[in-house]
Design a protein around this motif. Structure first.
Motif, PDB file in Angstrom:
ATOM      1  N   ALA A 359      30.989  45.404  45.274  1.00  0.00           N
ATOM      2  CA  ALA A 359      32.098  44.637  45.843  1.00  0.00           C
ATOM      3  C   ALA A 359      33.362  44.850  45.028  1.00  0.00           C
ATOM      4  N   VAL A 360      34.484  44.649  45.658  1.00  0.00           N
ATOM      5  CA  VAL A 360      35.757  44.640  44.945  1.00  0.00           C
ATOM      6  C   VAL A 360      35.938  43.237  44.375  1.00  0.00           C
ATOM      7  N   LEU A 361      35.846  43.120  43.074  1.00  0.00           N
ATOM      8  CA  LEU A 361      35.807  41.812  42.429  1.00  0.00           C
ATOM      9  C   LEU A 361      37.179  41.154  42.402  1.00  0.00           C
ATOM     10  N   PRO A 362      37.224  39.824  42.450  1.00  0.00           N
ATOM     11  CA  PRO A 362      38.482  39.112  42.219  1.00  0.00           C
ATOM     12  C   PRO A 362      39.049  39.447  40.848  1.00  0.00           C
ATOM     13  N   GLU A 363      40.338  39.331  40.706  1.00  0.00           N
ATOM     14  CA  GLU A 363      41.050  39.696  39.483  1.00  0.00           C
ATOM     15  C   GLU A 363      40.440  39.072  38.241  1.00  0.00           C
ATOM     16  N   SER A 364      40.174  37.767  38.267  1.00  0.00           N
ATOM     17  CA  SER A 364      39.720  37.090  37.043  1.00  0.00           C
ATOM     18  C   SER A 364      38.349  37.565  36.585  1.00  0.00           C
TER      19      SER A 364
END
Length: 720
Positions: A359-364
């Motif tokens: 998955a493309v992870l959230p920034e944090s």
């Protein structure tokens, strides 16, 4: 709100008006306003001349009459009453209210802001939303709809709106006293009527009026209603069609709808919504559908109804504005994860890199650690991700958030793990997720948690200069390389460009986080900076992160870590380079070529590397500065894995500066010797002038660089 009761107030001296404000006639001859409109700020005394006009001008100015300060709040609230001579009487009385509940209310008011000033002051119809839960309770927050821009002269655009009476559902609930510039003139503040209307002094001046002393009525927001059929959005109509099989019975629908509306902060006493009304309510609140499905799932024993509910949740999961979790589930998960982040700040990112590897992870989650301040936005981003693995037919996919929770639970202490798994099971049951699907994720998570984590041997940062700007900005990506050769991406290739200080801070945070991971112990990882051919000159070891506190002095990266460069893209220019590099590591790690005045040009250097130093693994580049870049490229293209040079050297005469590094000594110790020299040079500036750069290609197993791209704001990202 009655326009005939609108008041324009001017204060000053006999010769000059110094202030303008708004007011509202609440009793015969009595106008409610803000106290600061009536007083000289320099002296704190009322203006000697106060004049008031009552009534909406409707294109012509109402006459101004003399007035006097009648009452102001004894405890310093910015509220006052003025008595107006010969003020016109208006039939009827004012109704007073007190906003309650948590749902935002629509408000309105009439005032005279400075933005409307021309030859006269024109009234402005203020309108927007009053969110009762915003602010400290001392003021009502008014999120204004139409809002003026700041005047070119710097004066407040809202100046003159002070004293405006604020109405919700026809009831006077407060008085505007100031604006908030940080909110771009879209936020006003009002003193609540409950703070002054029941004061004995205030009530005494209204005792003889038609309405008598104020009687505050609770004002709650009413749930939204569906509009005409042909004006409803398509998504709203589709949602209503999915709700009908579940809520065909009006009593069932009203029971669940009232419970939901009450939880959302609405008045529910006579709420009897149609299916379309319920669809409007659900569309207005992201967590409303999940909250409603929770109460419905708990009370539904019929299998067909359960199937219909699951189908509803599957179909609506792709709609914008529909959140995965109910209000209760969201708050409970935040509470659990706050405890996890406090005890193990690196656990969430580590678990996410394994649980959500595709998955493309959230920034944090691309940072080494997650703090509890990041959690609100992080959970909301994770709610939108889906698990790509198979599930039993007819059941919804396992949300990525639940999969991540299972991985966090698997790596947590027993008590925390039990609570996280309980949350996961209850949420999965409400969503209609098959128990087998959740069990498979739990087994995967347990297997991951049992595996011994390989200590990080190197932190790799890939850099590329951002050529789209004249500023010194770099795209960067960070990976962790384990002792077992495993590689974990900490920051993705899609990134916003960073100045050197910020890139250095990201790298420092990554190194600090690896030191806290299981199995790392006291090992300090090696920092490899991967650059392209055009960035080989970068003095990344001199980059210094921003100082985090006033205790520890800042220092450059090269003084703290073993910082070496790598340029794997040189293989693109000479494909056999990788083969040559392996040979040099195998046959010549103890051999070194130190260039001297006998080496006068590129051809002679190439001759040495092809013949007498064909297997040499280490080159020390002394010589003219103008030749150094060309010679460096030749060494790398010929597969030399270790290259050392002094960036400050101008010619062969400066070669002695590197003698202390024992450049011909064992190469495995060279990176640490270079770090020690950099540290001493930083601590004692001026004593040593060498500025060493060190290329180190790790046994030919350097990470293959990927393209670094600017972040697309329309997509998620692993941005560093």
């Amino acid at each position: 709100m009655d326009p005939r009761r609108l008041a324009l107030i001017r204060g000053g001296t006999t010769d000059t008006n110094h202030s303008v404000g708004s007011g509202y006639l609440i009793a015969p001859g009595v106008v409610l306003t803000a106290r600061h409109v009536l007083v000289n700020r320099a002296t704190g005394e009322p203006w000697p001349e106060i004049r008031v006009s009552v009534g909406h001008p409707c294109g012509s100015d109402a006459p101004l009459f003399r007035a006097e300060l009648l009452w102001h709040h004894p405890e310093g609230l910015d509220i006052a009453l003025v008595r107006v001579e010969r003020a016109a009487d208006v039939e009827g009385s004012v109704r007073w209210g007190r906003p309650v509940g948590g749902a935002p209310l629509r408000y309105e008011g009439l005032g005279f802001p400075r933005a409307t000033a021309g030859s006269t002051r024109d009234p402005e119809h203020l309108r927007g939303v009053l969110p009762p839960l915003s602010g400290s309770g001392q003021y009502y927050i008014l999120d204004q709809g139409p809002a003026p821009a700041l005047g070119v002269d710097g004066e407040k655009a809202w100046g003159g709106a002070s004293g405006t009476a604020v109405f919700c559902d026809g009831h006077l609930v407060g008085v505007v006293v100031r604006d908030d510039r940080p909110f771009e003139n879209r936020r006003l503040r009002a003193i609540p009527a409950r703070a002054f209307a029941e004061h004995s002094g205030f009530a005494a001046h209204l005792a003889g009026s038609p309405g008598g002393p104020p009687d505050l009525i609770d004002i709650g927001a009413t749930p939204p209603k569906a509009g005409p059929v042909d004006e409803r959005p398509l998504a709203e109509r589709e949602l209503a069609s999915l709700l009908r099989p579940l809520f065909a019975d009006p009593v069932t629908r009203w029971t669940h709808a009232r419970e939901l509306a009450g939880e959302l902060g609405y008045e529910t006493a006579r709420y009897e919504p149609t299916v379309s009304d319920l669809a409007v309510l659900l569309a207005a609140h992201p967590r409303a559908l999940a909250t409603l499905s929770g109460s419905l799932a708990a009370s539904t024993a019929d299998e067909r109804a359960r199937i219909s509910l699951t189908d509803l949740l599957i179909r609506t999961s792709i709609l914008d504005g529909v959140s995965l979790l109910s209000t209760h589930e969201y708050e409970r998960l935040l509470d659990l994860l706050r405890g996890v982040c406090k005890e193990h700040p690196t656990l969430l990112p580590r678990a996410a890199r394994e649980a959500l590897r595709y998955a493309v992870l959230p920034e944090s989650l691309t940072h080494p650690t997650v703090s509890d301040q990041d959690l609100d936005g992080l959970v909301e981003e994770l709610e939108a991700l889906s698990d790509s693995e198979n599930v039993p037919e007819g059941t919804p996919p396992v949300p990525a958030l639940l999969r991540l929770v299972e991985y966090v639970a698997a790596a947590s202490a027993h008590e925390v793990a039990v609570r996280l798994r309980s949350w996961s099971e209850e949420t999965a049951q409400r969503l209609g997720i098959h128990p087998v699907a959740l069990r498979e994720r739990r087994v995967d998570a347990s297997g991951w948690a049992r595996r011994r984590t390989s200590a990080t041997s190197r932190v790799v940062m890939e850099l590329r200069r951002d050529d789209s700007t004249s500023e010194e900005l770099y795209l960067c990506r960070i990976l962790l390389v384990g002792k077992d050769g495993s590689r974990t991406m900490l920051h993705d290739a899609r990134t916003m460009p960073k100045p050197p200080t910020e890139a250095a801070r990201c790298l420092r945070d990554a190194v600090a986080a690896t030191a806290a991971e299981p199995g790392q112990e006291d090992h300090v990882p090696w920092v490899t900076i991967v650059v392209g051919r055009s960035e080989l000159h970068l003095a990344v070891d001199d980059w210094q992160p921003d100082v985090a506190d006033d205790i520890m002095p800042g220092q450059p990266l090269g003084a703290e870590y073993r910082v070496t460069l790598s340029c794997p893209t040189m293989t693109d220019y000479r494909p056999q380079r990788a083969q040559d590099q392996r040979r040099r590591w195998q046959r010549g790690p103890a051999q070194a070529l130190i260039t001297d005045p006998d080496c006068r040009n590129s051809s002679q250097l190439l001759h040495l590397l092809q013949n007498g130093h064909r297997d040499t693994a280490q080159v020390v580049l002394n010589g003219p500065a103008q030749e150094r870049e060309r010679w460096l490229h030749i060494c790398l293209a010929m597969g030399v894995p270790v290259v050392l040079w002094d960036r400050a050297a101008a010619s062969y005469e400066d070669s002695e500066r590197l003698h202390e590094l024992r450049p011909a000594g064992p190469p495995d110790e060279l990176p640490e010797r270079v770090r020690a020299l950099r540290s001493h040079s930083f601590a004692y500036p001026g004593e040593r002038t060498a500025r060493p750069s060190l290329i180190w290609e790790q046994d030919g197993r350097h990470p293959t660089p990927e393209s670094l791209h600017l972040r697309d704001p329309r997509k998620g990202t692993h941005a560093s």
